[in-house]
Design an enzyme around this catalytic site. Sequence first.
Site, PDB file in Angstrom:
ATOM      1  N   LYS A  33       0.882  -1.181   0.000  1.00 14.47           N
ATOM      2  CA  LYS A  33       0.000   0.000   0.000  1.00 14.47           C
ATOM      3  C   LYS A  33       0.914   1.224   0.000  1.00 14.47           C
ATOM      4  O   LYS A  33       1.363   1.686   1.033  1.00 14.47           O
ATOM      5  CB  LYS A  33      -0.882  -0.032   1.268  1.00 14.47           C
ATOM      6  CG  LYS A  33      -2.234   0.627   1.119  1.00 14.47           C
ATOM      7  CD  LYS A  33      -2.189   2.097   0.735  1.00 14.47           C
ATOM      8  CE  LYS A  33      -1.803   3.024   1.858  1.00 14.47           C
ATOM      9  NZ  LYS A  33      -1.506   4.402   1.407  1.00 14.47           N
ATOM     10  N   SER A  78       4.986   8.411   9.372  1.00 16.31           N
ATOM     11  CA  SER A  78       5.125   9.343  10.495  1.00 16.31           C
ATOM     12  C   SER A  78       4.909   8.605  11.827  1.00 16.31           C
ATOM     13  O   SER A  78       4.300   7.530  11.866  1.00 16.31           O
ATOM     14  CB  SER A  78       4.088  10.462  10.348  1.00 16.31           C
ATOM     15  OG  SER A  78       2.795   9.903  10.363  1.00 16.31           O
ATOM     16  N   CYS A  92      13.556  11.230   6.025  1.00 16.10           N
ATOM     17  CA  CYS A  92      13.588  10.876   7.446  1.00 16.10           C
ATOM     18  C   CYS A  92      15.006  10.934   7.986  1.00 16.10           C
ATOM     19  O   CYS A  92      15.229  10.937   9.185  1.00 16.10           O
ATOM     20  CB  CYS A  92      13.015   9.489   7.680  1.00 16.10           C
ATOM     21  SG  CYS A  92      14.068   8.207   7.011  1.00 16.10           S
ATOM     22  N   GLU A 127       8.374  17.317  14.149  1.00 11.94           N
ATOM     23  CA  GLU A 127       9.030  17.053  12.870  1.00 11.94           C
ATOM     24  C   GLU A 127       8.422  17.999  11.840  1.00 11.94           C
ATOM     25  O   GLU A 127       7.216  17.946  11.580  1.00 11.94           O
ATOM     26  CB  GLU A 127       8.794  15.596  12.449  1.00 11.94           C
ATOM     27  CG  GLU A 127       9.484  15.251  11.154  1.00 11.94           C
ATOM     28  CD  GLU A 127       9.219  13.813  10.705  1.00 11.94           C
ATOM     29  OE1 GLU A 127       8.105  13.315  10.899  1.00 11.94           O
ATOM     30  OE2 GLU A 127      10.146  13.210  10.132  1.00 11.94           O
TER      31      GLU A 127
HETATM   32  P1  NAD Z   1       2.210   9.157   6.822  1.00 12.28           P
HETATM   33  O1  NAD Z   1       2.412   8.546   8.154  1.00 12.28           O
HETATM   34  O2  NAD Z   1       1.223  10.252   6.677  1.00 12.28           O
HETATM   35  O3  NAD Z   1       1.786   8.027   5.758  1.00 12.28           O
HETATM   36  C1  NAD Z   1       2.484   6.801   5.662  1.00 12.28           C
HETATM   37  C2  NAD Z   1       1.531   5.752   5.114  1.00 12.28           C
HETATM   38  O4  NAD Z   1       0.454   5.557   6.039  1.00 12.28           O
HETATM   39  C3  NAD Z   1       0.901   6.137   3.783  1.00 12.28           C
HETATM   40  O5  NAD Z   1       0.821   4.995   2.963  1.00 12.28           O
HETATM   41  C4  NAD Z   1      -0.476   6.659   4.191  1.00 12.28           C
HETATM   42  O6  NAD Z   1      -1.447   6.463   3.182  1.00 12.28           O
HETATM   43  C5  NAD Z   1      -0.803   5.849   5.435  1.00 12.28           C
HETATM   44  N1  NAD Z   1      -1.603   6.610   6.412  1.00 12.28           N
HETATM   45  C6  NAD Z   1      -1.614   7.954   6.591  1.00 12.28           C
HETATM   46  N2  NAD Z   1      -2.441   8.280   7.607  1.00 12.28           N
HETATM   47  C7  NAD Z   1      -2.947   7.131   8.088  1.00 12.28           C
HETATM   48  C8  NAD Z   1      -3.836   6.817   9.150  1.00 12.28           C
HETATM   49  N3  NAD Z   1      -4.380   7.759   9.916  1.00 12.28           N
HETATM   50  N4  NAD Z   1      -4.148   5.518   9.378  1.00 12.28           N
HETATM   51  C9  NAD Z   1      -3.603   4.547   8.625  1.00 12.28           C
HETATM   52  N5  NAD Z   1      -2.734   4.798   7.599  1.00 12.28           N
HETATM   53  C10 NAD Z   1      -2.416   6.066   7.334  1.00 12.28           C
HETATM   54  O7  NAD Z   1       3.673   9.624   6.313  1.00 12.28           O
HETATM   55  P2  NAD Z   1       4.032  10.475   5.024  1.00 12.28           P
HETATM   56  O8  NAD Z   1       3.603  11.881   5.235  1.00 12.28           O
HETATM   57  O9  NAD Z   1       3.595   9.771   3.800  1.00 12.28           O
HETATM   58  O10 NAD Z   1       5.622  10.381   5.070  1.00 12.28           O
HETATM   59  C11 NAD Z   1       6.423  11.224   5.836  1.00 12.28           C
HETATM   60  C12 NAD Z   1       6.730  10.632   7.182  1.00 12.28           C
HETATM   61  O11 NAD Z   1       7.378   9.371   7.034  1.00 12.28           O
HETATM   62  C13 NAD Z   1       7.696  11.478   8.000  1.00 12.28           C
HETATM   63  O12 NAD Z   1       7.266  11.485   9.327  1.00 12.28           O
HETATM   64  C14 NAD Z   1       9.023  10.755   7.857  1.00 12.28           C
HETATM   65  O13 NAD Z   1       9.937  10.985   8.908  1.00 12.28           O
HETATM   66  C15 NAD Z   1       8.562   9.344   7.843  1.00 12.28           C
HETATM   67  N6  NAD Z   1       9.568   8.481   7.258  1.00 12.28           N
HETATM   68  C16 NAD Z   1      10.252   7.657   8.096  1.00 12.28           C
HETATM   69  C17 NAD Z   1      11.250   6.844   7.584  1.00 12.28           C
HETATM   70  C18 NAD Z   1      12.034   5.930   8.480  1.00 12.28           C
HETATM   71  O14 NAD Z   1      12.735   5.089   7.963  1.00 12.28           O
HETATM   72  N7  NAD Z   1      11.950   6.055   9.798  1.00 12.28           N
HETATM   73  C19 NAD Z   1      11.542   6.870   6.206  1.00 12.28           C
HETATM   74  C20 NAD Z   1      10.787   7.712   5.392  1.00 12.28           C
HETATM   75  C21 NAD Z   1       9.805   8.519   5.925  1.00 12.28           C
END
Ligand code: NAD
Length: 502
Positions: A176, A229, A284, A385
């Site tokens: 997904k 996140s 990240c 963040e």
């Molecule tokens: P996000 O958490 O908004 O989304 C991540 C995934 O979860 C997406 O596929 C999204 O559709 C899904 N999602 C979003 N909200 C949801 C919810 N309420 N319930 C269930 N699923 C949900 O993250 P983003 O904005 O796409 O990406 C940026 C974030 O990812 C930043 O916080 C970044 O630090 C983090 N990140 C972490 C790493 C790591 O390795 N630690 C790597 C890349 C990005």
Amino acid sequence: MKTVPHWIGGKPFGDAAGASGTWGPVTDPATGEVTTQVAMAGADEVDAAVAAAKEAYATWRTSSLAQRIAILFRYRELLSTRRDDLAALITAEQGKVHADALGEVARGLEIVELACGLGMALKGDTSTEVSSHVDVASVRQPLGVIVGISPFNFPAMISMWMFPMAIACGNTFVHKPSSKAPSASMLLAELAAEAGVPDGVLNIVHGDEVAVNALLDHPDVAAVSFVGSTPVARHVYSRASASGKRVQALGGAKNHMLVLPDADLDAAADAAVTAAYGSAGQRCMAVSVVVAVGSAGDALVSRVAERATKVKIGPGNDPTSEMGPLVTKAHRDEVANYVAGAAAQGADVVLDGRDFTVEGLENGHWMGISLLDKVSTDSDAYRNEIFGPVLCVLRAGTYEEAMRIINGSPFGNASSIFTRDGGAARRFQLEVETGMVGVNVPMPVPVGYHSFGGWKDSAFGDHRMYGSEAVHFYTRGKVITSRWPDRPEVAAGPDLGFPASH
Ligand code: NAD
């Protein structure tokens, strides 16, 4: 308008949006225009994808390692020849510049290459004659259907962290991706099919939390790999483990770079600009905080400011651009609000990127570079963040004070130290509470054969991504104790005692 359907059972799925799904918009961050409609899955599409993966598992798990590896080798070659196409899709939906997108694809390819050599990592252990005529073997076997949920900021690489290792281990996969940047994952799936990955082994459902929650609750899903996140990582971890699934959930970050006065300050400033503003801070592993000790502060801030003003910001498909736009308008506005808030909460705004725009592309999600100095630890810009081109500088009197700041953060993804003092660097490596550490290296992204993951609120669950940890996450252990009745004394009649070794 272009549409992006689901990918189930080796082909685009049905009428794309499916029975219970809807459509969602995908925007080009450089123009602000909606260029694509992506199918958004509901429970029916999730059921179809998991059913396809479950059916494919029955034969994929018994395919030989040699067959799986041969497919992965072909996949590696196809991906390599299509690097530019993958990078172009990333740029069109995520916004990062083409060179940066190519770097993302290269780091993803590292993990496919790792999966090509999985034979070494999958081989078990055997002990012979542990008791009379008794041998013991430890083997690792696949789990079943794995779900991977990925964020918008690496539309190809993070998918490639997950499914190549999972399917090489004999599992099948439902991915997904982020609905903000879904197209790269479709090309990854099409190339997998071309390489010979059988139908149903790799499936994709697009969507939002509706699709995610249906996957987390699905009884036929064995394990979940998540990157995103922190609040969503925490949710995914607790919801999926509540139904007995194995979960790894990597979250957000606030990566600190500690600069001691004896550091090479030009190198430290180059590193800070690279790591804070590359990919518009949407990594990240971005350095979002510099903690400058003593006299390093003023010298470093002036060097960072001088370099940062020269960064060329523009559309990702312009080869002269070094930094692109932010992913959505809403995210751009959120980032800008942090800069406004920091000024109100006492920070010195050395560079303010809020008014930046690109001529002719005024509807793009543009944000120039911001540099905030003397930021306090209780300000919003420090505590949260930001995930944009905003670097916060904090001042500390001593190494100890700097370390208290860094270890006081709830995030624990990565950190780095810049110094010429080997003793200070060694102390930092031992004391800092982050999962990845750099010494005179701003973004210590581990190579494929090590593993990736943070501590504290930056990761939930006990397994890191890729490296040998992926083999452990995507397989489960089985220990086989065997005795062969090849000696007369073995058939000595029943013995109701607990079996002892002798
Ligand atoms: P996000 O958490 O908004 O989304 C991540 C995934 O979860 C997406 O596929 C999204 O559709 C899904 N999602 C979003 N909200 C949801 C919810 N309420 N319930 C269930 N699923 C949900 O993250 P983003 O904005 O796409 O990406 C940026 C974030 O990812 C930043 O916080 C970044 O630090 C983090 N990140 C972490 C790493 C790591 O390795 N630690 C790597 C890349 C990005």
